[in-house]
Every structure is written in structure tokens, then in C-alpha cells.
Write an enzyme that holds these catalytic residues in place. Structure first.
Site, PDB file in Angstrom:
ATOM      1  N   TYR A 143       0.815  -1.223   0.000  1.00  0.00           N
ATOM      2  CA  TYR A 143       0.000   0.000   0.000  1.00  0.00           C
ATOM      3  C   TYR A 143       0.842   1.264   0.000  1.00  0.00           C
ATOM      4  CZ  TYR A 143      -3.499  -3.415   1.556  1.00  0.00           C
ATOM      5  OH  TYR A 143      -4.298  -4.502   1.669  1.00  0.00           O
ATOM      6  N   ASP A 218      21.907  -3.838  24.773  1.00  0.00           N
ATOM      7  CA  ASP A 218      21.900  -2.448  25.241  1.00  0.00           C
ATOM      8  C   ASP A 218      22.863  -2.285  26.422  1.00  0.00           C
ATOM      9  OD1 ASP A 218      20.080  -4.132  26.485  1.00  0.00           O
ATOM     10  OD2 ASP A 218      18.443  -2.674  26.591  1.00  0.00           O
ATOM     11  N   ASP A 246      31.443  -0.530  15.191  1.00  0.00           N
ATOM     12  CA  ASP A 246      31.675   0.918  15.047  1.00  0.00           C
ATOM     13  C   ASP A 246      31.904   1.544  16.415  1.00  0.00           C
ATOM     14  OD1 ASP A 246      30.939   0.527  12.329  1.00  0.00           O
ATOM     15  OD2 ASP A 246      30.121   2.553  12.214  1.00  0.00           O
TER      16      ASP A 246
END
Ligand code: NAI
Ligand code: MG
Length: 365
Positions: A143, A218, A246
Site C-alpha cells: 500500500y 543495550d 563501530d
């Protein structure tokens, strides 16, 4: 004399600056260690895309398969969508050549200040699963442009994929300090991550000398900033490994330092060696890019090709240049790419006596 044929894809942006710099260093090392390195250059990347509408030729993988290794700079340009540039070149190489391990060392280098007040030297390895996980083609968009527009992207973990990454990481940990950390998120991602955890745990059990800590990604990210020196080997999925590497390289000083090896451990296909960083359009063309990530990737390539003494020599040479206070802007220095490279070439010559091969082929240092 050992002969190796290496396919070179400098790619885009600073790839065209750091790859020639690293090849100069590799050629100098080859001269000392009686290696015949033949470099075959391929002009693939975003410029090629502009001319041909694709990142590499249709038979690109067949051309690369004839070489012993692939040495890549970076791909990505503001003119081509990142999805196109990544999925048109790097991801097909990693997948078709079954380079299922992406090995990314993170190490403190003398002469490079960490942006953090790191209390102890950092020396860890990130083993990133490189063939599956979150980077999948399964999904789609529906859509487009309508209020009910939606997008689905499926993560794929397989028993084979997770276990071979965990095996590789366990062998590395066993050869080092014996501590393996697995990055998970099984509290929020309730199907794939518990599956990852189970297979990692079951695999590591086969290595009695290795202790496993499973850590939510985390918390792991915070831990990597607060106590990076406590890590030995980290095994992570494709996405988590990408992000953590990184972060890790930045903690040691600059992403411009970080190397990586995309390995097909069985040697059925060529492996690919590239720095962790991208094409850095913000500094491209200025001659200031740090070539250390590319040179270090070259050292990993020499090691993979069976020349550990040549690899150690190259590693010692760039470490010595940095220790002497020569460095590019990103590590607080004032050198250009070519000035830094010249310092590495000088260090290769200066250290040659320590690494000269004995007639038996064993380093006589
Ligand atoms: P990037 O790694 O190219 O740059 C991030 C920042 O680090 C920039 O400020 C850059 O100037 C700096 N930097 C990177 N390498 C450096 C070096 N050797 N010396 C000094 N400074 C350096 O990441 P970014 O900006 O997110 O992506 C730029 C392009 O590269 C995008 O098109 C992206 O898709 C592509 N890319 C390609 C990769 C690959 O080829 N494996 C990996 C990551 C990004
Ligand atoms: Mg990355």
C-alpha cells in the site's frame, strides 16, 4: 616465492585513497618476505553503476572467484541509494562466497588517544555473523503512499548459521583469554534471540576452556564504553555485530583505524578484507583519510594467506608510525594520507631486520 592473486575493488569515496596507500605498503612487505602479490583492479562501485546501471557486471562473482582474496575499500555514494550499493556488491559477495564470519579486531594503539579515559588497554575481537540474521531479503512493502502503508522485514536465524559463528568465536576465545560474550536481546525479541542464545550456549559447552556470558545488547553497549578492557571475544548477530564494531573502534580512537575480515573459513571461496568504515563522502578527495583500517585489513589478508610473519611486520610498522606521533586528523594528528603512508613505508624498512625470513621460511626475529 609464494604467489597470490588479489582482486582489488577500491570502490567509492575514500576507498580510492586508502586502497592505493595500503597496496603500496603490501608491495613493500612483499619485497621483504619474498611474496609475489598480483593485484587485479576492478572499477566496480557507484561510478560503475552510473555507467552501467549495476554495481558490478553480471558475471562479477565468477570473475572474483578466480582470485585468492578480495581487497575492498568502501562502497556507497550520495548518488546511489545505500540499499542498492550494499545489496548490489558487498552483500552478494559475502553471501555467495559463504563469508559467514566477519572478524573485527578492536585494540588500543600506542600514540592514539581514546576519547574516553580508558584505564587499561583494550584488546578484543568481534565475531559478527555475516550471512543471515537481521539483514534478510524476506519481507516487503504494501500500500505504498496510502494511509495503511506498511513494511515487514523478517529476521532469519538458522542452526547452521548461529552454530558456526559460535564455533569460530569459541576457538578464538580458547586461543586468547577464554572469555566469550554473546550479544543478545532475548527479553524484547522473543523468537529469534532465545534461539540464538540456546545454540550459542550449546556450542560453547563443547569448549571447556571457554566461559560464556550472555549479555543484553543495550547493556553490552554501555559496558563497552565503561569497561571495554574486560572483553575478550564478542559474538554477535549481523546487525548487533555491525553496530558494536563501530562503537568499539570509536572507543579506541577512530573508526578510521578499524579493520575487518569477511572469512570463508573452509577456504572454498576467496575471503574479503576491508576496513569497517564506509566511503566517508564528507572527507573524500581531500587526501586526509586515515589508511590504518585498510592497511590493517591488508595485514589480516596476509595472515589468512598463510604469511603470519609478513602480517606481523606490517602490523608493527603502522603501530610504530602511530607510536612516533604520526597520524591523520581523525586521531588528532596533522598528516595527510600520503604522509602517514610514507611513515609506514619507512617503518617497514626500519623493522625489516626483525622480520627477515630464514631460508626455512621461519621468521628469524
Ligand atoms: P563512514 O564510515 O563512511 O563515515 C563515518 C564518519 O567517519 C565520517 O565522518 C567520516 O569522515 C569518518 N571516517 C570514516 N572513515 C574514515 C577514515 N578512514 N579516516 C578518517 N575519517 C573517517 O560512514 P557513513 O558516513 O555512515 O557512510 C558513508 C557511505 O559509506 C554510505 O553510502 C554508506 O552506505 C557507506 N558505507 C559502506 C560501507 C562498506 O563499504 N563496507 C560500510 C559503512 C558505510
Ligand atoms: Mg558498519
Amino acid at each position: 616465492m609464494s604467489r597470490h592473486s588479489i582482486a582489488v575493488i577500491a570502490g567509492d569515496g575514500i576507498g580510492n585513497e586508502v586502497v592505493p596507500a595500503a597496496i603500496e605498503c603490501l608491495q613493500r612487505i612483499a619485497g621483504v618476505h619474498a611474496l609475489n602479490l598480483e593485484f587485479a583492479h576492478f572499477d566496480w562501485g557507484s561510478g560503475y553503476y552510473g555507467r552501467h546501471g549495476r554495481m558490478m557486471p553480471v558475471d562479477g562473482l565468477e570473475q572474483l572467484a578466480k582470485h585468492d582474496a578480495i581487497f575492498l575499500g568502501a562502497v556507497g555514494s550520495p548518488e546511489v541509494s545505500d540499499a542498492e550499493s550494499l545489496w548490489g556488491l558487498l552483500i552478494p559477495i559475502r553471501r555467495e562466497f559463504q563469508q559467514y564470519i566477519n572478524l573485527r579486531p578492536v585494540k588500543t594503539l600506542d600514540g592514539v588517544a581514546s576519547p574516553l579515559a580508558a584505564k587499561h588497554p583494550i584488546d578484543l575481537l568481534i565475531v559478527r555473523e555475516n550471512n543471515e540474521g537481521e539483514y534478510s531479503e524476506v519481507g516487503g512493502r504494501m500500500y505504498r503512499g496510502l494511509p495503511q502503508e506498511s513494511a515487514v522485514q523478517e529476521t532469519i536465524f538458522t542452526r547452521l548459521g548461529v552454530s558456526r559463528a559460535a564455533h569460530f568465536a569459541s576457538v578464538l576465545a580458547a586461543s586468547r583469554r577464554g572469555h566469550l560474550t554473546s550479544a543478545t536481546k532475548s527479553n524484547g525479541i522473543v523468537h529469534t534471540m532465545p534461539f540464538w542464545d540456546e545454540i550459542v550456549e550449546e556450542t560453547v559447552r563443547e569448549y571447556p576452556g571457554v566461559t560464556l556470558t550472555s549479555e543484553l545488547v543495550d547493556a553490552l553497549a554501555a559496558h563497552l564504553v565503561l569497561k571495554p578492557w574486560t572483553f575478550d571475544v564478542i559474538v554477535a548477530s549481523n546487525l548487533f555485530g555491525d553496530i558494536l564494531s563501530d562503537l568499539g573502534s570509536s572507543v579506541t580512537g577512530s573508526i578510521g583505524l578499524a579493520p575487518s575480515a569477511n572469512l570463508n573459513p573452509e577456504g572454498n571461496f576467496p575471503s574479503l578484507f576491508e576496513p569497517v568504515h564506509g566511503s566517508a563522502p564528507d572527507i573524500a578527495g581531500k587526501g586526509v583519510a586515515n589508511p590504518v583500517g585498510q592497511i590493517w585489513s591488508g595485514a589480516m589478508m596476509l595472515e589468512h594467506l598463510g604469511h603470519p610473519e609478513a602480517a606481523a611486520h606490517l602490523q608493527a610498522a603502522f603501530e610504530s608510525a602511530l607510536r612516533d606521533g604520526v597520524g591523520t586528523r581523525d586521531v588528532g594528528g596533522t598528516s595527510s594520507t600520503s604522509e602517514f603512508t610514507a611513515a609506514v613505508l619507512t617503518a617497514i624498512d626500519a623493522l625489516s631486520a626483525n622480520y627477515t625470513l630464514s631460508p626455512g621460511g621461519v621468521a628469524a626475529s
